[in-house]
Design a protein around this motif. Structure first.
Motif, PDB file in Angstrom:
ATOM      1  N   GLN A 568      46.504  50.973  33.233  1.00 52.79           N
ATOM      2  CA  GLN A 568      45.928  51.103  34.577  1.00 52.79           C
ATOM      3  C   GLN A 568      46.861  50.475  35.613  1.00 52.79           C
ATOM      4  O   GLN A 568      47.415  49.406  35.389  1.00 52.79           O
ATOM      5  CB  GLN A 568      44.555  50.449  34.610  1.00 52.79           C
ATOM      6  N   PHE A 570      46.216  49.137  38.512  1.00 55.53           N
ATOM      7  CA  PHE A 570      45.633  47.963  39.173  1.00 55.53           C
ATOM      8  C   PHE A 570      44.781  47.177  38.188  1.00 55.53           C
ATOM      9  O   PHE A 570      44.266  47.727  37.224  1.00 55.53           O
ATOM     10  CB  PHE A 570      44.682  48.389  40.303  1.00 55.53           C
ATOM     11  N   THR A 572      41.370  44.265  38.616  1.00 58.92           N
ATOM     12  CA  THR A 572      40.402  43.813  39.610  1.00 58.92           C
ATOM     13  C   THR A 572      39.906  42.412  39.238  1.00 58.92           C
ATOM     14  O   THR A 572      40.132  41.936  38.120  1.00 58.92           O
ATOM     15  CB  THR A 572      39.180  44.752  39.661  1.00 58.92           C
ATOM     16  N   GLY A 574      36.953  41.811  38.609  1.00 55.82           N
ATOM     17  CA  GLY A 574      36.044  42.070  37.479  1.00 55.82           C
ATOM     18  C   GLY A 574      36.780  42.005  36.153  1.00 55.82           C
ATOM     19  O   GLY A 574      36.245  41.524  35.152  1.00 55.82           O
ATOM     20  N   GLY A 575      38.011  42.492  36.144  1.00 57.61           N
ATOM     21  CA  GLY A 575      38.815  42.443  34.925  1.00 57.61           C
ATOM     22  C   GLY A 575      39.139  41.017  34.519  1.00 57.61           C
ATOM     23  O   GLY A 575      39.193  40.680  33.340  1.00 57.61           O
ATOM     24  N   ASP A 578      36.153  39.685  32.901  1.00 61.43           N
ATOM     25  CA  ASP A 578      36.086  40.302  31.578  1.00 61.43           C
ATOM     26  C   ASP A 578      36.947  39.520  30.589  1.00 61.43           C
ATOM     27  O   ASP A 578      36.497  39.160  29.498  1.00 61.43           O
ATOM     28  CB  ASP A 578      36.569  41.756  31.672  1.00 61.43           C
ATOM     29  N   ASP A 608      35.211  44.434  42.412  1.00 63.72           N
ATOM     30  CA  ASP A 608      36.141  45.560  42.504  1.00 63.72           C
ATOM     31  C   ASP A 608      37.366  45.268  43.380  1.00 63.72           C
ATOM     32  O   ASP A 608      38.220  46.143  43.567  1.00 63.72           O
ATOM     33  CB  ASP A 608      35.425  46.806  43.044  1.00 63.72           C
TER      34      ASP A 608
ATOM     35  N   GLY B 574      31.852  44.341  32.235  1.00 70.15           N
ATOM     36  CA  GLY B 574      32.679  44.071  33.413  1.00 70.15           C
ATOM     37  C   GLY B 574      34.055  44.714  33.287  1.00 70.15           C
ATOM     38  O   GLY B 574      34.620  45.209  34.264  1.00 70.15           O
ATOM     39  N   GLY B 575      34.593  44.709  32.069  1.00 71.99           N
ATOM     40  CA  GLY B 575      35.887  45.333  31.833  1.00 71.99           C
ATOM     41  C   GLY B 575      35.839  46.839  32.058  1.00 71.99           C
ATOM     42  O   GLY B 575      36.793  47.446  32.541  1.00 71.99           O
ATOM     43  N   ASP B 578      35.934  47.371  35.658  1.00 67.87           N
ATOM     44  CA  ASP B 578      37.322  47.121  36.085  1.00 67.87           C
ATOM     45  C   ASP B 578      38.165  48.373  35.882  1.00 67.87           C
ATOM     46  O   ASP B 578      38.871  48.810  36.795  1.00 67.87           O
ATOM     47  CB  ASP B 578      37.893  45.960  35.270  1.00 67.87           C
ATOM     48  N   ARG B 579      38.091  48.976  34.708  1.00 67.54           N
ATOM     49  CA  ARG B 579      38.868  50.192  34.443  1.00 67.54           C
ATOM     50  C   ARG B 579      38.499  51.293  35.439  1.00 67.54           C
ATOM     51  O   ARG B 579      39.365  51.975  35.980  1.00 67.54           O
ATOM     52  CB  ARG B 579      38.563  50.740  33.041  1.00 67.54           C
ATOM     53  N   ALA B 581      37.180  51.071  38.389  1.00 65.28           N
ATOM     54  CA  ALA B 581      37.636  50.783  39.755  1.00 65.28           C
ATOM     55  C   ALA B 581      39.150  50.904  39.853  1.00 65.28           C
ATOM     56  O   ALA B 581      39.690  51.389  40.841  1.00 65.28           O
ATOM     57  CB  ALA B 581      37.188  49.372  40.164  1.00 65.28           C
ATOM     58  N   ALA B 582      39.846  50.467  38.803  1.00 66.92           N
ATOM     59  CA  ALA B 582      41.305  50.456  38.837  1.00 66.92           C
ATOM     60  C   ALA B 582      41.870  51.878  38.869  1.00 66.92           C
ATOM     61  O   ALA B 582      42.828  52.155  39.578  1.00 66.92           O
ATOM     62  CB  ALA B 582      41.852  49.713  37.623  1.00 66.92           C
ATOM     63  N   TRP B 583      41.281  52.775  38.107  1.00 68.85           N
ATOM     64  CA  TRP B 583      41.785  54.143  38.037  1.00 68.85           C
ATOM     65  C   TRP B 583      41.208  55.026  39.135  1.00 68.85           C
ATOM     66  O   TRP B 583      41.862  55.975  39.574  1.00 68.85           O
ATOM     67  CB  TRP B 583      41.449  54.768  36.685  1.00 68.85           C
TER      68      TRP B 583
END
Lengths: 688, 688
Positions: A568, A570, A572, A574-575, A578, A608, B574-575, B578-579, B581-583
């Motif tokens: 990916q 980016f 976030t 949130g990541g 995680d 986000d 949450g992960g 994250d994915r 939102a990131a993509w």
């Protein structure tokens, strides 16, 4: 001749050797045609002046002005030394972070100097004229050096700026870069190390990442916030996947002009040998660390440094073993060899380098065992200091130009300062490391005579134990007395380390001479010839190797293939949560644990918010803290690392997978606003 | 002789060849000593009976009972065919998911049968006795087959269970496995494909992952929910990093006993050749897809299948080129060769296999071009069907045992059913694929005579165009008429595909005979001898190759090194956000987009809920849907994939990086409760 800066000379030559958006370009020579063809964008002279004057050079890194009141942005790991320096037993700003609630609380960092590149002058012609026809190579080199020094001083006197000589294209061009120096730099804000270095050494050099790796300083002048003519405006829109980005910073060093024989030597022999040595050294330190918690604390930083080096070198090796990349490099080399075949000065240079590498191979183990130019000898810092003291007494009796390089007048002050610096000294650790170094040195066949002399029939452990316990050199006052006592004090000293240093001195000089004459000078001379042939063939359609001077690189925010999937572009916030939840606070000594503030404020943070992005730019060590900007010239991010696939970038650039890793500008504002209660700083940054 | 199940015979033999927690163990032969030594845990007979009886075999996959009312858990991708089957033009349960709000709304899946393994009988001795002394190899093999069939029928008649013959250790043991068959299976709940297959083909075979890859069915008996004697209780505590896990399921096939020559053949030649073919085929399909949106729709599934195969084979190849692993394999092979040196029956088997591989290499291109056993010939499904019709007419005139294998009585019904199945038929696609297949076949030197005959001087495109446009075989009714018309109908048919099939028939039979005699039978015979030698040397200290029968594997939840760092052992909801939102929703055709429900309910979902975990277990295709349990026997997860590093597991197991990937049990409950308003199902599951 004073050149107008950044005269955007159209680069007409084709650049067949360049792939993707490769290149660490000097500001006088940006590939504007390629940029226009690929991205439909041509920066104006004003745009370029503005971004250059917004940039700053840090010691070992990069930074930029981001407000009209002299606010400066760089990485936490670039500012880390300053943050550490300002900490004391009651304030651990590394662990807890720092925030000046008012400008009055901003803390001056003693000794910290930042530099803005105001102008650049191409002095190649004048340097060339200083070389009389018929001079031998070494004489010519000397004449150039002298002339460069003369011009540098002239310019410094004339402009009042800090002038530095810059050699580009291994001698294809000589420049003087002129800097404004900022000497009053104050710490404004630093996040906790734990969020700046989230993921620790495990995640170091990798992506996806979640590191708030930034620190804010402010430049002052005459006791007031400095108002730079230029500073970078903060993005209003943010950046998205595919957007073009630019990075300005100071890449430290690359070896992209190494011959394929040098790359094979490094990948197949030198680096693997070095990695194995570092692994043994890590093992020795880990064994020491196991003995007590205090031992572990003493060597934590060293072990971390070793891990870092091992990881980086392993990355270099994997790049040097990438068959497709090495095929490309050999193809380009053959092309250059064909072009240079008629020039007797360079045609034999590739063979000469191969011969020197064969010599180096034979001397390699010994050169690893003792490197008297670095602080330690046989891993003993005491023996290293002792050797410096012994040589200081004899060398300073000679005229400067006859001395070993590090003892020449220009370097003497630094050397003395380093010798007297007060550092914690742990005799048991010193003994363990000296034992390790002697064991390594004694592992050579034949054992070098000076090592035999040091051991004198004893085990490495016994010899090390005797020397360390009998020595008083751990005390800086003792070293100072010996330094000031000169030749007489050294002659009379009975300190066992001084006695050992006297035994090591002569054979070490001989070894060093042999390395210099048979290896280093050959590599430098013929490497230079090849580089000049390359410059003659391709000119400025190529970029010069990195020199820790201001460069620009560009490329889009971009995913890449790794780990079986597309990575990916980016991450976030949130990541980050995680990762923290997935690992828990204990894993890998808390590498993915979060500072309390980040747990407490979680509900306020928008998960986000883009945190870190990966982009296809050509960066390397020294670029840390580089601003990332968009076509508008607005700041969209902050370089802090490259991915694991970027490590071979020391030798070549592979746009398919090499990525710069940057903190997203939006993450910094979100953190200042929501986590650090530093809305006043966010407002200053936003007030473009 | 009926053996008590799972007589936990202590395994006393050392198992030097096994590393880490390698092994797909049969339930009669678990490595209890190793389990006890490594984890301090010994499962009781009751524990083992309970978990075995809770397990289910799906077509091509695995599953388990998870409630007293017959609720069944498996993967979405195992249940996908059923979900598709129940969809219609007004209900796209693949896209939208499915939830039966009441038991009355649970939808029966026509034809779906599940199996519980009730008992296993070792019949090796009786099979051995059926072989009279002095029989030749092939005769002996036939005698064993006949005896096994006899025993199977006896047991089936006696028990009323479904009995299946199982050959373990390539003939080292013969077993009859006895299954209870469940024929009334109803769909209860399926999430949206988009969350079940989040990350799409990019993330397929990788980790970290975020896939809610589960589906719920319910078994009925006599129109009422079935109450299984055993079902798995749902975990109360969840699982954490380092915890021991067990997986019960049906690994489909492995080739871990392949010789090192076979592995080299596969890694250096066969698989790369095949991958290149698949890449060309993908290119042909992509070119076809580019012509229109409708074209793209027609071939999306095929392209997806190809991507999947290419990715898997590339993973195999990388494993087969792993020097350290192959060194281990060669070492074990040498050890076995030394043990077997005195046995003339096996000593020459390695050489015999090498010779057969040399023959196979010469025939390989041709065997790829035409594989008449699969549905298509030269990539033409019409020609494949035509060849089947031509042969059906002549083969069924022979006694069963004289026919080509797929036409024997036992297989005939399946073959006819497949021939008449109604599938969408696209003449333009058929022409494009036939053109591709003929082009490939014509690329062989020399061009096979039958290919020359088909082309008859025309280009592949012209020949394909003529045959496809002139053929009526795309219509199942036409195929049925030809099938029922027998030899006469075939003889009189003027359908161009039937005419081509007649040309292909004889040379294809000849080629097939040659492959069978010179390659396949040699590999089977000598592979069997080596396997038996291995069984003689190590016995049941080793586990047999996978046979799509119930096995157990175990190992801890565990991180591993990849992508330059340590890979987190868990992911969280949450992960996933994250994915996404990131993509963004557009990237890779929406691979990381989320169903609307998951966006709407985000605030209700606890982002720290564990979603997917990675654990060091030895699984492979067929294990999909396997329950993961802890020492208490409670269900903690649901296998749905392996990581990219698990792909070489087809040939060998590497515990350092090979990981099973499982949906965390907590994720399923969180989703049922918070996202799907299916608290009633969550309650049924929790009501242990």
């Amino acid at each position: 001749m004073r050149l107008p800066l950044l005269a955007l000379a159209a680069i007409l030559a084709a650049t067949p050797a360049l792939r993707a958006d490769e290149g660490m370009w000097t500001f006088d020579n940006l590939p504007v045609q390629k940029l226009k063809a690929d991205y439909g964008f041509t920066p104006s002279q004003a745009w370029l002046d503005h971004v250059r004057l917004s940039c700053l050079r840090f010691p070992g890194g990069s930074g930029s002005f981001i407000s009209a009141d002299g606010l400066v942005l760089t990485n936490h790991h670039v500012g880390r030394g300053s943050v550490q320096q300002l900490s004391d037993k009651d304030h651990d700003y590394i662990k807890d972070g720092f925030l000046a609630a008012t400008r009055g609380e901003e803390k001056k960092v003693p000794g910290l100097e930042l530099f803005t590149l105001m102008a650049m002058e191409n002095v190649t012609d004048r340097v060339a004229k200083a070389v009389k026809p018929g001079l031998a190579d070494q004489e010519a080199q000397k004449a150039r050096k002298i002339e460069l020094g003369r011009i540098q001083k002239e310019i410094q006197d004339r402009t009042g700026l800090t002038a530095e000589a810059v050699t580009l294209y291994q001698g294809g061009e000589y420049w003087i870069y002129e800097y404004k120096k900022h000497t009053d730099v104050r710490l404004v804000m630093a996040p906790e190390q734990q969020i700046a270095f989230f993921g620790g050494d495990s995640d170091n050099f990798t992506f996806p990442r979640h590191n708030l790796d930034f620190t804010l300083f402010r430049v002052y002048e005459d006791g007031q916030p400095y108002h730079p003519k230029d500073h970078l405006n903060w993005t209003r829109s943010g950046v998205k996947n595919g957007d073009l980005t630019f990075v300005m910073g100071h890449p430290g060093a690359t070896e992209r002009l190494a011959t394929s024989a040098q790359m094979a030597f490094a990948g197949d022999f030198a680096l693997p040998t070095r990695v194995r040595l570092l692994e043994r050294q890590r093992k020795a330190l880990q064994d020491y660390a196991k003995l007590s918690g205090e031992n572990a604390r003493q060597v934590a930083t060293q072990i971390f440094g070793l891990e870092n080096s091992i990881k980086a070198m392993t990355g270099y090796i994997s790049g040097l073993r990438d068959k497709a990349a090495q095929d490309r490099i050999r193809k380009a080399e053959k092309e250059l060899q064909a072009k240079a075949a008629a020039d007797p000065k360079v045609a034999g240079s590739w063979k000469a380098i191969e011969k020197a590498l064969a010599v180096q191979k034979g001397l390699f183990a010994q050169s690893l065992a003792v490197n008297a130019r670095s602080g330690a000898v046989y891993e003993s810092s005491l023996l290293g200091q002792a050797l410096t003291l012994v040589r200081l007494a004899s060398e300073t009796a000679l005229p400067s130009e006859k001395r070993l390089e590090e003892f020449r007048d220009a370097n003497l002050e630094t050397l003395k300062k380093r010798l007297l610096v007060k550092r914690p000294f742990y005799p048991t650790l010193e003994t363990a490391m000296f034992t390790f170094g002697l064991t390594e040195a004694a592992g050579n066949a034949p054992v070098p005579p000076e090592v035999k002399a040091i051991l004198a029939g004893r085990t490495p452990a016994a010899a090390a134990q005797a020397a360390v316990s009998g020595s008083a050199l751990g005390d800086p006052a003792v070293r100072q007395a010996l330094m000031e006592g000169g030749l007489k004090a050294i002659q009379e000293s009975k300190d066992p380390m001084i006695l050992l240093a006297k035994q090591v001195d002569a054979p070490n000089r001989a070894f060093r001479k042999r390395m210099d004459e048979q290896v280093n000078s050959v590599l430098a001379e013929h490497g230079g010839r090849i580089a000049k042939a390359r410059f003659a063939a391709y000119g400025k359609s190529l970029y010069p190797d990195a020199t820790f001077t201001l460069r620009m690189t560009y490329g889009p925010v971009a995913s890449y293939a790794a780990n079986g999937t597309h990575i990916q572009p980016f991450t976030t916030f949130g990541g980050m949560y995680d990762r923290a939840a997935a690992w828990g606070p204990e894993a890998e000594h808390g590498a993915w644990s979060l500072p309390k503030r980040w747990l407490d404020r979680r509900a306020q943070v928008n998960p986000d918010t883009p945190f870190v992005f990966a982009h296809a730019v050509d960066i390397i060590g020294g670029n840390s803290g580089s601003p990332v900007i968009d076509k508008q010239g607005d700041l969209i991010g902050l370089i802090f690392d490259g991915n694991i696939e970027s490590l071979p970038g020391h030798f070549y650039y592979d746009g398919k997978v090499n990525r710069g890793i940057a903190v997203d500008a939006r993450a910094i504002l979100e953190a200042l606003d929501k986590v650090y209660d530093a809305g006043f700083l966010a407002r200053e940054i936003r007030a473009n």
